[in-house]
Motif scaffolding. Structure first.
Motif, PDB file in Angstrom:
ATOM      1  N   ALA A 322     -14.605   1.742   4.753  1.00 43.17           N
ATOM      2  CA  ALA A 322     -14.615   2.576   3.557  1.00 43.17           C
ATOM      3  C   ALA A 322     -14.936   4.012   3.950  1.00 43.17           C
ATOM      4  CB  ALA A 322     -15.650   2.054   2.565  1.00 43.17           C
ATOM      5  N   GLY A 323     -14.251   4.946   3.339  1.00 36.65           N
ATOM      6  CA  GLY A 323     -14.502   6.348   3.607  1.00 36.65           C
ATOM      7  C   GLY A 323     -13.596   6.966   4.648  1.00 36.65           C
ATOM      8  N   VAL A 324     -12.850   6.141   5.394  1.00 40.25           N
ATOM      9  CA  VAL A 324     -11.954   6.706   6.403  1.00 40.25           C
ATOM     10  C   VAL A 324     -10.840   7.495   5.729  1.00 40.25           C
ATOM     11  CG1 VAL A 324     -10.273   6.178   8.200  1.00 40.25           C
ATOM     12  CG2 VAL A 324     -12.464   4.971   8.159  1.00 40.25           C
ATOM     13  N   PHE A 325     -10.184   6.852   4.765  1.00 37.97           N
ATOM     14  CA  PHE A 325      -9.071   7.510   4.089  1.00 37.97           C
ATOM     15  C   PHE A 325      -9.422   7.980   2.682  1.00 37.97           C
ATOM     16  CE2 PHE A 325      -6.827   5.016   7.365  1.00 37.97           C
ATOM     17  CZ  PHE A 325      -6.150   6.053   7.979  1.00 37.97           C
ATOM     18  N   GLY A 326     -10.523   7.491   2.122  1.00 35.73           N
ATOM     19  CA  GLY A 326     -11.029   8.013   0.861  1.00 35.73           C
ATOM     20  C   GLY A 326      -9.968   8.287  -0.181  1.00 35.73           C
ATOM     21  N   GLU A 327      -9.796   9.575  -0.535  1.00 33.46           N
ATOM     22  CA  GLU A 327      -8.840   9.979  -1.560  1.00 33.46           C
ATOM     23  C   GLU A 327      -7.415  10.140  -1.036  1.00 33.46           C
ATOM     24  OE1 GLU A 327      -9.795  10.482  -4.723  1.00 33.46           O
ATOM     25  OE2 GLU A 327     -11.881   9.995  -4.295  1.00 33.46           O
ATOM     26  N   VAL A 328      -7.215   9.889   0.257  1.00 33.24           N
ATOM     27  CA  VAL A 328      -5.906  10.125   0.865  1.00 33.24           C
ATOM     28  C   VAL A 328      -4.895   9.092   0.390  1.00 33.24           C
ATOM     29  CG1 VAL A 328      -4.624  10.299   3.034  1.00 33.24           C
ATOM     30  CG2 VAL A 328      -6.977  11.136   2.894  1.00 33.24           C
ATOM     31  N   GLU A 329      -3.719   9.560  -0.016  1.00 32.43           N
ATOM     32  CA  GLU A 329      -2.626   8.686  -0.396  1.00 32.43           C
ATOM     33  C   GLU A 329      -1.488   8.838   0.615  1.00 32.43           C
ATOM     34  OE1 GLU A 329      -1.480   9.513  -4.381  1.00 32.43           O
ATOM     35  OE2 GLU A 329      -3.347   8.754  -5.248  1.00 32.43           O
ATOM     36  N   GLY A 330      -0.611   7.864   0.635  1.00 32.63           N
ATOM     37  CA  GLY A 330       0.510   7.922   1.563  1.00 32.63           C
ATOM     38  C   GLY A 330       0.122   7.591   2.988  1.00 32.63           C
TER      39      GLY A 330
END
Length: 423
Positions: A322-330
């Motif tokens: 958790a937290g690696v990609f957080g809010e990142v999409e795609g």
């Protein structure tokens, strides 16, 4: 003994020692004498599977029929044949005789590409001075390891603003396969390959490489070998589950591949708000994974398993913290299963090192199965994950409040991909 006799004795000892050394050197040189060049044949066998969570096989088939990007979706089998031999003829001709189970006819033509000649010569002063290139601005966050939370000491920050190009390159450089030079066109040798301009047929989904193979041509000796189940097309990588936990970790599980010797996974995304590129790998030690998504030798696999860089074949799941990609999409997930490489030299090396050995040909067969998928849960799974109680490390269930961040329905993301695919 007089002085003259002593001098003669010394000369004799020196000459004897020199002769012994020369004899030893000549024997070593004879033992290390390079073999005459001989033909090399490579078979690169790959299975690929580009998918989207929630996309059915029927949907992938529709995408393939419509063409465009959708044509690459679903399991595909790929084969690259490369031949080189130290003999040049006017009209080279060679074929790979294949087993019936391959369902591609009796043979595949190995064609020597035509080298196009050009008389163009740039005039003196024709080249313009290169424009001054502005230093790129790149900031990357490197994470690694499977688990629910990000371990201490991560991420590793790689930033061109604070690093020289050399430092930036070294920071991104990771492990890679041992150097190997496949057959290629070169002076004094004849090269041929498949697929080529004469034949580039698709490989049937049920094709099998099991059985006897022969390579015949007018510029090489006959090459005969057989492939067993370990060297047949590998099973496609299939993700059985992919979902996001209430805490924000991404769990994914894959079906075991019977002939895999190890696995590796990596994911990458770009944070539009911060401008940072985020890279994660399944390695237990710092590793970008850029050099591990291709073929590996058997020695590489064993070495990287020992170093805890790649995952053993017994493993079938991983969690991106958790937290690696957080809010990142795609975010795109890349996965590879390594197959066991086969190396044949004919005739085999004698057990007695004193016995002469003159190889006539060699064959290398290497295998991999790869997959790529956007990091997103199938329809309904994300909403379920938000309501599902998270498990504590001690085994007790602990209720957590749903994340305050509004989750984007998986169906909406999938619909976006459908629009791109044209259906």
């Amino acid at each position: 003994m007089n002085r003259e006799g002593e001098k003669m004795s010394i000369r004799f000892v020196c000459l004897s020692s020199t002769g012994a050394l020369l004899l030893l050197a000549s024997s070593v040189m004879a033992a290390e004498k390079p073999h005459p060049p001989y033909p090399h044949y490579w078979m690169s066998i790959a299975t690929s599977n580009q998918s989207i969570p929630g996309m059915s096989e029927q949907m992938a088939g529709m995408a393939a029929r419509f063409g465009g990007r959708g044509a690459a979706f679903g399991p595909r089998r790929e084969l690259l044949l490369q031949l080189e031999t130290p003999r040049v003829v006017q009209e080279p001709k060679a074929d790979h005789l294949i087993p019936p189970g391959q369902k591609m006819g009796e043979r595949l033509p190995l064609v020597t590409p035509v080298q196009e000649k050009t008389d163009y010569r740039p005039e003196r002063g024709e080249r313009e001075k290169p424009e001054q290139i502005e230093k790129p601005k790149v900031r990357m966050l490197i994470y690694w390891g499977c688990g629910d939370t990000v371990p201490k000491g991560q991420p590793r920050v790689v930033d061109t603003a604070t690093m020289s190009p050399a430092e930036f390159g070294r920071a991104l450089a990771g492990r890679s396969a041992s150097p190997q030079t496949p057959p290629l066109p070169r002076k004094g040798w004849t090269y041929a390959d498949w697929p080529n301009a004469d034949d580039r047929q698709d490989i049937p989904k049920d094709a099998s490489l099991l059985g006897s193979h022969q390579v015949k041509g007018n510029y090489l000796p006959d090459i005969s070998f057989a492939l067993d189940q370990k060297r047949d097309f590998m099973v496609p990588v299939e993700f059985s589950t992919m979902n996001r936990t209430a805490a924000g970790a991404w769990q994914f599980q894959w079906k075991a591949i019977p002939t895999a010797s190890a696995y590796f996974a990596t994911a990458m995304g770009h944070n539009q708000k911060t401008g940072e590129t985020i890279v994660w790998s399944a390695s237990d030690v710092p590793e970008t994974g850029f050099g591990l998504m291709g073929y590996l030798t058997n020695g590489d696999v064993q070495r990287f398993l020992k170093d805890r860089v790649i995952m053993p074949a017994s493993r079938t799941n991983c969690t991106i913290p958790a937290g690696v990609f957080g809010e990142v999409e795609g975010v795109m997930l890349q996965f590879i299963a390594y197959g066991e490489e086969l190396n044949i030299v004919h005739p085999p090396r004698p057990k007695d090192p004193k016995q002469p050995w003159n190889p006539q040909w060699s064959v290398k067969v290497r295998l991999k199965s790869t997959a790529s998928s956007p990091l997103m849960a199938a329809d309904g799974e994300q909403e379920d994950a938000r309501r599902r109680p998270a498990k504590r490390s001690d085994g007790d269930d602990e209720r957590q409040e749903p994340s305050s961040r509004p989750e984007k329905p998986a169906g909406g993301v999938l619909d976006g991909f459908k629009g791109l695919l044209g259906f």
